[in-house]
Design an enzyme around this catalytic site. Structure first.
Site, PDB file in Angstrom:
ATOM      1  N   CYS A   2       4.008  22.929  -7.985  1.00 51.41           N
ATOM      2  CA  CYS A   2       3.978  24.188  -8.626  1.00 51.41           C
ATOM      3  C   CYS A   2       2.438  24.702  -8.760  1.00 51.41           C
ATOM      4  CB  CYS A   2       4.742  24.653  -9.410  1.00 51.41           C
ATOM      5  SG  CYS A   2       6.394  24.292  -9.085  1.00 51.41           S
ATOM      6  N   ARG A  27      -1.611  21.646  -2.166  1.00 49.82           N
ATOM      7  CA  ARG A  27      -0.726  21.108  -2.906  1.00 49.82           C
ATOM      8  C   ARG A  27       0.772  20.931  -2.526  1.00 49.82           C
ATOM      9  NH1 ARG A  27      -1.989  20.415  -8.415  1.00 49.82           N
ATOM     10  NH2 ARG A  27       0.015  21.239  -9.244  1.00 49.82           N
ATOM     11  N   TRP A  71       7.025  24.592  -5.767  1.00 45.90           N
ATOM     12  CA  TRP A  71       7.661  23.147  -5.235  1.00 45.90           C
ATOM     13  C   TRP A  71       8.781  22.995  -5.786  1.00 45.90           C
ATOM     14  CZ3 TRP A  71       8.413  17.760  -5.584  1.00 45.90           C
ATOM     15  CH2 TRP A  71       8.148  17.259  -3.992  1.00 45.90           C
ATOM     16  N   ASN A  97       5.203  26.220 -14.703  1.00 47.64           N
ATOM     17  CA  ASN A  97       5.064  24.839 -14.077  1.00 47.64           C
ATOM     18  C   ASN A  97       5.755  23.989 -15.214  1.00 47.64           C
ATOM     19  OD1 ASN A  97       3.870  25.790 -11.835  1.00 47.64           O
ATOM     20  ND2 ASN A  97       1.915  24.673 -12.303  1.00 47.64           N
ATOM     21  N   GLY A  98       6.563  22.755 -14.795  1.00 50.47           N
ATOM     22  CA  GLY A  98       7.195  22.083 -15.876  1.00 50.47           C
ATOM     23  C   GLY A  98       8.656  22.117 -15.773  1.00 50.47           C
ATOM     24  N   GLU A 465       4.812  -4.176   3.088  1.00 50.37           N
ATOM     25  CA  GLU A 465       4.261  -2.977   2.613  1.00 50.37           C
ATOM     26  C   GLU A 465       2.947  -3.169   2.450  1.00 50.37           C
ATOM     27  OE1 GLU A 465       5.020   0.039   2.847  1.00 50.37           O
ATOM     28  OE2 GLU A 465       3.623   0.969   1.587  1.00 50.37           O
ATOM     29  N   LYS A 469       0.057  -0.651   4.768  1.00 50.70           N
ATOM     30  CA  LYS A 469      -0.950  -0.066   4.195  1.00 50.70           C
ATOM     31  C   LYS A 469      -2.225  -0.308   4.689  1.00 50.70           C
ATOM     32  CE  LYS A 469       0.779   2.436   2.890  1.00 50.70           C
ATOM     33  NZ  LYS A 469       2.135   3.050   2.633  1.00 50.70           N
ATOM     34  N   GLU A 472      -2.582   0.591   8.722  1.00 56.08           N
ATOM     35  CA  GLU A 472      -2.401   1.936   8.861  1.00 56.08           C
ATOM     36  C   GLU A 472      -3.811   2.866   8.464  1.00 56.08           C
ATOM     37  OE1 GLU A 472       0.616   4.416   7.407  1.00 56.08           O
ATOM     38  OE2 GLU A 472       0.539   3.519   5.498  1.00 56.08           O
ATOM     39  N   HIS A 488       5.965 -21.662  10.827  1.00 54.67           N
ATOM     40  CA  HIS A 488       6.924 -21.746  11.984  1.00 54.67           C
ATOM     41  C   HIS A 488       6.505 -20.978  13.080  1.00 54.67           C
ATOM     42  CE1 HIS A 488      10.110 -23.819   9.825  1.00 54.67           C
ATOM     43  NE2 HIS A 488       9.757 -23.051   8.778  1.00 54.67           N
ATOM     44  N   LYS A 587       2.538  12.889   8.915  1.00 53.34           N
ATOM     45  CA  LYS A 587       3.100  12.870   7.709  1.00 53.34           C
ATOM     46  C   LYS A 587       4.612  12.851   7.874  1.00 53.34           C
ATOM     47  CE  LYS A 587       3.044  12.276   3.109  1.00 53.34           C
ATOM     48  NZ  LYS A 587       3.075  10.827   2.767  1.00 53.34           N
TER      49      LYS A 587
HETATM   50  C1  F6R Z   1       3.330   4.832   5.691  1.00 50.18           C
HETATM   51  C2  F6R Z   1       4.290   5.943   5.763  1.00 50.18           C
HETATM   52  C3  F6R Z   1       5.463   5.813   6.818  1.00 50.18           C
HETATM   53  C4  F6R Z   1       6.634   6.567   6.314  1.00 50.18           C
HETATM   54  C5  F6R Z   1       7.682   6.948   7.340  1.00 50.18           C
HETATM   55  C6  F6R Z   1       9.095   7.289   6.627  1.00 50.18           C
HETATM   56  O1  F6R Z   1       2.454   4.850   4.837  1.00 50.18           O
HETATM   57  O2  F6R Z   1       4.035   6.737   5.148  1.00 50.18           O
HETATM   58  O3  F6R Z   1       5.778   4.467   7.320  1.00 50.18           O
HETATM   59  O4  F6R Z   1       7.244   5.958   5.253  1.00 50.18           O
HETATM   60  O5  F6R Z   1       7.283   7.574   8.302  1.00 50.18           O
HETATM   61  O6  F6R Z   1       8.628   8.552   6.193  1.00 50.18           O
HETATM   62  P1  F6R Z   1      10.002   9.127   5.285  1.00 50.18           P
HETATM   63  O7  F6R Z   1       9.930   8.496   4.040  1.00 50.18           O
HETATM   64  O8  F6R Z   1       9.477  10.651   5.085  1.00 50.18           O
HETATM   65  O9  F6R Z   1      11.226   9.305   6.055  1.00 50.18           O
END
Ligand code: F6R
Length: 592
Positions: A2, A27, A71, A97-98, A465, A469, A472, A488, A587
């Site tokens: 928010c 944001r 939000w 906010n809060g 993970e 990270k 990507e 293996h 995203k």
């Molecule tokens: C990696 C990443 C993606 C998401 C995936 C699922 O950094 O962000 O691998 O984790 O696309 O996204 P959500 O969690 O939004 O379903």
């Protein structure tokens, strides 16, 4: 998250407020609104973008007003739930906010006293409380009302007639921007940088009264002077709070994000957990994509160990081809966005088969929340950078809470685990404080084209993970492997040009991981170990060590993943990659 804005001065308020709200759009928000005096207090708000709202707001010449981007946290994104909220007579408007933790009790009391509520929000109790205590002095009414509120807030209050804004903060940021005979109030610096770079940061407990002549701040009844600061940032820098990228900002937000996840569900004093969801199932199937899938894999260890409930974890896009009979299995989707098409399909399939469903998500009102029987919000705040960071650790915390509350029998050590959970934000902060050391290793890693991440047990998904990270955001090819599995096949790839990042957690996997590290070193690969700070042994066998604070072994995925996020970030930065928007990625992946 928010955003709040307020304006009082010589300009027309409406365009200023809308421009300031536009500056907060980055944001993330789901609805927005403004309030300006006119025929009574006029409120314009809806679940729309700021540009659309602008079309419905008439210019009325008022030079005072407040605005908000919401939000959602309490109540779905909608016109009614958007801020500003008003009292019964529409004479007092508030943006907030809060979280007001005791809002239900306050609301019940106010309703019994004759107040009428319109929204599902916690915020709406604030204008009603101010109305209740209003005796002709807005500042006094605000101060009296705040005594009733248990929670966090940044608020700005506008009333009909007094030509002043009253602002207050507790545990939620609020600033006053000072112009030439004009004042701006905002939750964030970027909101006001088009108008002024002179800023006062309000402190917890501050109540500010802003008129066209001055700002006056009191705290605990006494007048206080707050220092004025000159903001040296451009708007772009300010949006990232001075960080170079959203990703590193979000990595740094993790102590707060974890605290927010915990705060929503964990009582402040007791080890009691109030989840509002019920895990009454013989077994669980978790399905998710990407980083959320990795959280699910860690979740399997957590839930099986703490709750004793068997868990299967599936990549969502593959779950749709799985023809296993699910029986009475509970199906949990994990999705930051709540919009990943594959995870939604999996949840729909589970519903179709008559299974109980739940989603663990960050986005209120997202598609997944409308499909499932139960919803668990991780409350990590909006994640702007494409690569997930704070949502991952918040998902892990959600899984700890779920597992602890699902444990049918009261087990020894439960209270101490809850206490350890509470300490996680501090432990994560300690890693962030040591960021420089990890940054040096990130730069070193930037010089390679391939890397392996290895671990055993609960940290194996953390290795996956860590590799995701790195690949990507830095475009270095990386693979996560169980530490015992390299020999293996992948051993064929080990050379002095293939670094291996090995997680050596102090749990029952430690000795075996150490043996694997020795095998890897014998193939001349450089090894970076992630190990507990008390571990003096490991240095003898590896090239570099990233030290992380000691935690109960079951919580080690949290601290280890934060260290690996920093490693990936600094490798990507060294390589000059577009960190917040890696090529070809989005995203929310809303296609199958
Ligand atoms: C990696 C990443 C993606 C998401 C995936 C699922 O950094 O962000 O691998 O984790 O696309 O996204 P959500 O969690 O939004 O379903």
């Amino acid at each position: 998250m928010c955003g709040i804005v307020g304006y009082i001065g010589h300009r027309e308020a409406q365009p200023v407020l809308l421009n300031c709200l536009g500056r907060l759009e980055y944001r993330g928000y789901d609805s927005c609104g403004i309030a300006i005096p006119g025929n009574g207090i006029e409120v314009y708000k809806d679940a729309v973008r700021v540009a659309q709202l602008e079309k419905s707001v008439p210019q009325n010449g008022a030079n005072i007003g407040i605005g908000h981007t919401r939000w959602a946290t309490h109540g779905k994104p909608s016109q009614i739930n958007a801020h500003p909220h008003t009292d019964c007579d529409g004479r007092i408007a508030v943006v907030h906010n809060g979280v007001v933790y005791n809002f239900q009790r306050l609301k019940d009391q106010l309703v019994a006293e004759g107040h009428t509520f319109r929204s599902e929000t916690d915020t709406e109790v604030i204008p009603h409380l101010i109305e209740k205590y209003y005796r002709g002095d807005l500042e006094e009414a605000v101060k009296r009302s705040l005594l009733e509120i248990n929670g966090s807030y940044a608020i700005v209050v506008l009333d009909q007639g007094s030509h002043r804004l009253v602002a207050a903060r507790k545990e939620s940021p609020l600033i006053i921007g000072i112009g030439d005979r004009e004042w701006f109030i905002a939750s964030d610096v970027p909101a006001i940088l088009d108008y002024t770079d002179r800023v006062i940061y309000l402190e917890d407990g501050d109540v500010a009264v802003v008129t066209p002549e001055e700002e006056r701040i009191t705290n605990d009844g006494k007048e206080v002077a707050r220092e004025e600061h000159l903001i040296p940032w451009s708007i772009d820098e300010a949006e990232k709070s001075g960080y170079e990228h959203f990703l590193i900002k979000e990595i740094h937000e993790q102590p707060k994000a974890i605290q927010n996840t915990l705060r929503g569900y964990l009582s402040a004093v007791e080890p009691a957990i109030e989840l509002g969801v019920d895990i009454d199932a013989d077994d669980i199937l978790i399905q998710a994509c990407g980083t959320s899938y990795h959280a699910g894999l860690v979740g399997k260890y957590i839930i099986e160990e703490l709750a004793g409930v068997p868990v299967r974890v599936e990549i969502a896009s593959e779950f749709n081809y799985d023809h296993t009979v699910l029986g009475k299995t509970m199906v949990i989707g994990i999705t930051q966005s709540g919009e990943s098409a594959d995870t939604l399909l999996g949840l729909k399939k589970a519903k179709r088969l008559g299974n109980k469903t739940m989603v663990i998500t960050n986005v209120l009102g997202s598609s997944a929340t409308r499909i499932t029987d139960q919803v668990f919000y991780i409350r990590a705040g909006p994640e702007i950078s494409v690569a997930a960071t704070k949502s991952f650790t918040a998902q892990l915390v959600a899984l700890y809470l779920i597992a602890l509350s699902a444990a049918k029998i009261e087990f020894k050590g439960r209270a101490s685990l809850v206490e350890e959970l509470r300490k996680l934000p501090v432990k994560v902060q300690r890693i962030l404080d040591e960021e420089d050391k990890i940054a040096r290793l990130g730069k070193y890693l930037a010089g390679f084209d391939n890397a392996f991440f290895v671990a055993r047990g609960i940290n194996f998904p953390v290795a996956l993970e860590g590799a995701l990270k790195l690949k990507e955001i830095s475009y270095i090819h990386a693979e996560g492997y169980p530490a015992g599995e390299l020999k293996h096949g992948p051993f064929a790839l080990l050379t002095p040009h293939t670094p291996v990042i090995a997680i050596a957690a102090k749990d029952d996997t430690y000795e075996a991981v150490l043996t694997n590290i020795k095998e890897i070193k014998a193939r001349e690969s450089p090894v970076i170990a992630v190990a507990e700070e008390s571990d003096d042994e490991i240095e003898k066998y590896v090239d570099f060590v990233i030290k992380v604070p000691g935690v109960e072994p079951i919580f080690s995925p949290v601290v280890n993943s934060v260290a690996l996020q920093l490693l990936a970030y600094y490798a990507a930065r060294e390589r000059g990659c577009p960190i917040d928007m890696p090529r070809n990625l989005a995203k929310s992946v809303t296609v199958e």
